[in-house]
Design a protein around this motif. Structure first.
Motif, short mmCIF file in Angstrom:
data_model
loop_
_atom_site.label_atom_id
_atom_site.label_comp_id
_atom_site.label_asym_id
_atom_site.label_seq_id
_atom_site.Cartn_x
_atom_site.Cartn_y
_atom_site.Cartn_z
N VAL A 75 7.20 6.11 8.18
CA VAL A 75 6.23 6.05 9.27
C VAL A 75 5.61 7.43 9.49
N ILE A 76 6.47 8.44 9.49
CA ILE A 76 6.00 9.81 9.71
C ILE A 76 5.03 10.23 8.60
N SER A 77 5.39 9.93 7.36
CA SER A 77 4.54 10.35 6.24
C SER A 77 3.21 9.60 6.25
N THR A 78 3.26 8.31 6.66
CA THR A 78 2.02 7.55 6.75
C THR A 78 1.14 8.09 7.87
N ASN A 79 1.77 8.49 8.98
CA ASN A 79 1.01 9.13 10.08
C ASN A 79 0.25 10.35 9.57
N THR A 123 0.83 -1.20 0.00
CA THR A 123 0.00 0.00 0.00
C THR A 123 0.87 1.25 0.00
N THR A 124 1.93 1.25 0.81
CA THR A 124 2.85 2.38 0.84
C THR A 124 3.49 2.58 -0.54
N THR A 125 3.84 1.47 -1.18
CA THR A 125 4.44 1.55 -2.52
C THR A 125 3.43 2.10 -3.53
N THR A 126 2.20 1.60 -3.47
CA THR A 126 1.16 2.08 -4.39
C THR A 126 0.98 3.59 -4.22
N ALA A 127 0.87 4.03 -2.96
CA ALA A 127 0.64 5.45 -2.68
C ALA A 127 1.80 6.30 -3.21
N ASN A 128 3.02 5.85 -2.96
CA ASN A 128 4.17 6.66 -3.35
C ASN A 128 4.45 6.62 -4.85
N VAL A 129 4.34 5.45 -5.45
CA VAL A 129 4.57 5.36 -6.90
C VAL A 129 3.47 6.13 -7.64
N GLY A 130 2.22 5.99 -7.17
CA GLY A 130 1.12 6.71 -7.80
C GLY A 130 1.28 8.21 -7.70
N THR A 131 1.60 8.69 -6.49
CA THR A 131 1.79 10.12 -6.28
C THR A 131 2.97 10.63 -7.09
N GLY A 132 4.04 9.84 -7.12
CA GLY A 132 5.23 10.22 -7.89
C GLY A 132 4.93 10.36 -9.37
N LEU A 133 4.20 9.40 -9.92
CA LEU A 133 3.85 9.47 -11.35
C LEU A 133 2.99 10.70 -11.62
N VAL A 169 -3.58 5.93 3.94
CA VAL A 169 -2.17 6.20 3.60
C VAL A 169 -2.09 7.45 2.71
N MET A 170 -3.09 7.63 1.86
CA MET A 170 -3.13 8.81 0.98
C MET A 170 -3.70 10.05 1.69
N GLY A 171 -4.27 9.85 2.88
CA GLY A 171 -4.87 10.98 3.60
C GLY A 171 -6.20 11.44 2.99
N LEU A 172 -6.91 10.52 2.35
CA LEU A 172 -8.16 10.89 1.67
C LEU A 172 -9.38 10.21 2.30
N GLU A 173 -9.20 9.68 3.51
CA GLU A 173 -10.25 8.87 4.13
C GLU A 173 -11.55 9.64 4.41
N ASN A 174 -11.45 10.96 4.55
CA ASN A 174 -12.66 11.72 4.88
C ASN A 174 -13.47 12.11 3.66
N ARG A 175 -13.01 11.72 2.50
CA ARG A 175 -13.69 12.20 1.29
C ARG A 175 -14.41 11.10 0.53
N GLY A 233 -0.54 11.01 6.43
CA GLY A 233 -1.36 10.80 5.23
C GLY A 233 -0.85 11.56 4.02
N GLU A 234 0.49 11.70 3.95
CA GLU A 234 1.10 12.40 2.82
C GLU A 234 2.26 11.61 2.28
N PRO A 235 2.11 10.97 1.12
CA PRO A 235 3.22 10.19 0.55
C PRO A 235 4.49 11.04 0.43
N LEU A 236 5.66 10.44 0.74
CA LEU A 236 6.88 11.25 0.80
C LEU A 236 7.68 11.22 -0.50
N VAL A 237 7.13 10.59 -1.53
CA VAL A 237 7.86 10.48 -2.79
C VAL A 237 8.31 11.86 -3.28
#
Lengths: 90, 263
Positions: B209-213, B17-27, B49-55, B215-219
């Motif tokens: 860990v910090i970026s997952t906390n 999931t972390t990889t999906t979030a970061n590779v997706g955001t990076g692309l 992980v993406m920080g979009l849970e409220n939407r 909800g902002e991918p660090l890519v």
């Protein structure tokens, strides 16, 4: 870790790699240790009809052989030392 | 015509999931139009992980069952103009969706997006079959542990059997200090055993860990993991990017120590 262990110890990374290689051989062949044991026993039975086998030196395993196309295929490898031929008894 | 990429691993907890979030955001940062699909029905995670849970309004199962249009279920990430998420359903299970339906969904998204990333659930059951159904290629994530590499080997075999020919490996959570000591398999060891092409090495980095906390991918950030993920994105796009030097600068005393530790 003591000074002597420092030189004797096999690094845990290499232990992991060796264990992994062994477990993958049977995973890839889809062959459990129990089935290997059965194959081994059956082979011993058949061969023993004709020759006397050195059971201690017996080595039967599944290995990965290159298939000539950049991949590998499983192969049954058997090294069966013979103590004595039984031909005379016939 | 978009490309469908499944991110999978077999074993859970290795960083799909972390990889999906970061590779997706990076692309998306590299100006590609990207949609991330969480296919883990019943165990929704990619949204947090993406920080979009409220939407979340609609989810994957709503789309499949025709309760809404695809457009209505896609969450647009306001931080990046080209990034969308299709969240999974939390109150259903894997049987709510079948591989044919997933393949159809992927094909509908191809016209609209450059990359469609499928975050695959752990395991090799129906959830896995759903996630790979429409995929053109795969990123297999593993960590340098016996159990994770063993599962990755099984997954690679299953991907081949399902005619997904382009499979690349990501070695995640590598600790160079332990590799140097000989207490962790190196990425070379893992590649040698699995015999697939390596597309990325991500060092163990507490910034993840910090970026997952948050909800902002660090890519793309200055952290080691951030750089490693951005390099993976470029390689996914076909660029030839050299691998990071994860060793950092080591002084003479440290290097002498390395020599003595080898055996």
């Amino acid at each position: 870790m003591g000074f002597a262990d420092f030189f004797r110890r096999k690094s845990s990374g290499n232990v992991a790699k060796d264990r992994l290689k062994l477990v993958l051989v049977s995973d890839r062949a889809g062959c459990s240790p129990e089935i290997m044991e059965q194959i081994k026993n059956d082979i011993i039975q058949v061969i023993s009809k004709y020759v006397e086998i050195d059971l201690d030196g017996l080595d039967i395993k599944i290995t990965q052989e290159p298939d000539g196309n950049n991949g590998t295929v499983p192969a049954l490898f058997a090294n069966i030392p013979i103590k004595e031929m039984r031909t005379k008894k016939l | 015509m978009g490309e469908v990429i499944v991110i999978t691993s077999g074993k859970g907890g290795v960083g799909k999931t972390t990889t999906t979030a970061n590779v997706g955001t990076g692309l998306a940062k590299l100006d590609k139009k990207v949609v991330l699909i969480d296919t883990d029905i019943g165990l929704r995670n990619l949204d947090v992980v993406m920080g979009l849970e409220n939407r979340i309004v609609y989810n994957l199962v709503d789309v499949i069952e025709g309760n809404c249009r695809i457009k209505q279920a896609l969450i647009k990430d306001k931080r990046y103009p080209n990034l969308y998420l299709l969240p999974s359903a939390q109150t259903r299970d894997k049987t709510a969706v079948n591989p044919e339906q997933m393949k159809k969904l992927c094909d509908e998204l191809r016209d609209e997006f450059d990359y469609i990333l499928m975050d695959c659930p752990a395991g090799i059951e129906q959830g896995f079959r759903n996630a790979i159904a429409g995929a053109d290629r795969a990123l297999v994530v593993t960590t340098p542990e016996v159990s994770a590499v063993r599962d990755a080997d099984r997954i690679i075999g299953l991907l081949e059997a399902n005619e997904i020919r382009r499979t690349h490996l990501i070695v995640n959570r590598l600790r160079m200090d332990m590799v140097r000591r000989g207490d962790m398999m190196s990425s070379d060891d893992v590649v040698e055993i699995l015999a697939v092409d390596l597309i990325g090495i991500v060092p163990d980095d507490e910034n993840i860990v910090i970026s997952t906390n948050q909800g902002e991918p660090l890519v793309g950030s200055d952290s080691m993991a951030g750089k490693a993920y951005m390099n993976i994105c470029r390689r996914v796009m076909g660029e030839d990017v050299p691998f990071l030097d994860l060793n950092g600068r080591r002084n003479l005393l440290q290097r002498l120590g390395d020599i003595f530790r080898k055996n």
